[in-house]
Design a protein around this motif. Structure first.
Motif, short mmCIF file in Angstrom:
data_model
loop_
_atom_site.label_atom_id
_atom_site.label_comp_id
_atom_site.label_asym_id
_atom_site.label_seq_id
_atom_site.Cartn_x
_atom_site.Cartn_y
_atom_site.Cartn_z
N MET A 1 0.92 -0.99 -0.07
CA MET A 1 0.05 0.14 0.03
C MET A 1 0.91 1.37 -0.03
SD MET A 1 -3.18 0.98 2.59
CE MET A 1 -4.42 0.00 2.28
N SER A 2 0.82 2.22 -0.97
CA SER A 2 1.59 3.02 -1.07
C SER A 2 0.91 4.44 -0.53
CB SER A 2 1.78 3.69 -2.49
OG SER A 2 0.48 3.91 -3.11
N SER A 4 0.20 7.21 -1.79
CA SER A 4 -0.90 7.89 -2.63
C SER A 4 -2.10 7.40 -2.38
CB SER A 4 -0.20 8.28 -3.92
OG SER A 4 -0.15 6.87 -4.44
N SER A 5 -2.05 5.76 -2.43
CA SER A 5 -3.49 5.16 -2.41
C SER A 5 -4.10 5.19 -1.05
CB SER A 5 -2.89 3.76 -2.61
OG SER A 5 -2.39 2.94 -1.63
N THR A 6 -3.11 5.44 0.09
CA THR A 6 -3.83 5.30 1.42
C THR A 6 -4.50 6.94 1.55
OG1 THR A 6 -2.02 4.15 2.29
CG2 THR A 6 -3.02 5.43 3.91
N HIS A 8 -5.58 8.55 -0.94
CA HIS A 8 -6.96 8.50 -1.69
C HIS A 8 -8.09 7.92 -0.84
CE1 HIS A 8 -9.45 8.49 -4.74
NE2 HIS A 8 -9.51 7.11 -4.98
N GLN A 9 -7.82 6.84 -0.18
CA GLN A 9 -8.59 6.08 0.55
C GLN A 9 -9.18 6.99 1.84
OE1 GLN A 9 -6.95 2.51 1.69
NE2 GLN A 9 -7.60 1.48 -0.09
N THR A 12 -11.63 9.70 0.36
CA THR A 12 -12.87 9.02 0.08
C THR A 12 -13.67 8.62 1.19
OG1 THR A 12 -11.91 7.97 -1.89
CG2 THR A 12 -13.84 7.24 -1.31
#
Length: 53
Positions: A1-2, A4-6, A8-9, A12
């Motif tokens: 898990m990078s 940026s994805s964290t 983004h989550q 959201t």
């Protein structure tokens, strides 16, 4: 898990919580007054048991 994805989550998840979600029967004033009364009752009980101090 990078990172940026964290991020983004989390964005959201935060945007989904904007609809409120509080129950209609929960009043912030009633909750605050209830908590204050409960804490004052606990303080009064504590001071009754610590008369020697």
């Amino acid at each position: 898990m990078s990172l940026s994805s964290t991020a983004h989550q989390l964005v959201t998840l935060a945007s989904e919580g904007e609809q409120g979600g509080n129950h209609e029967s929960l009043s912030p004033y009633f909750t605050g007054v209830g908590a204050f009364v409960a804490l004052m009752l606990l303080l009064w009980i504590t001071t009754r048991f610590n008369r020697d101090r």
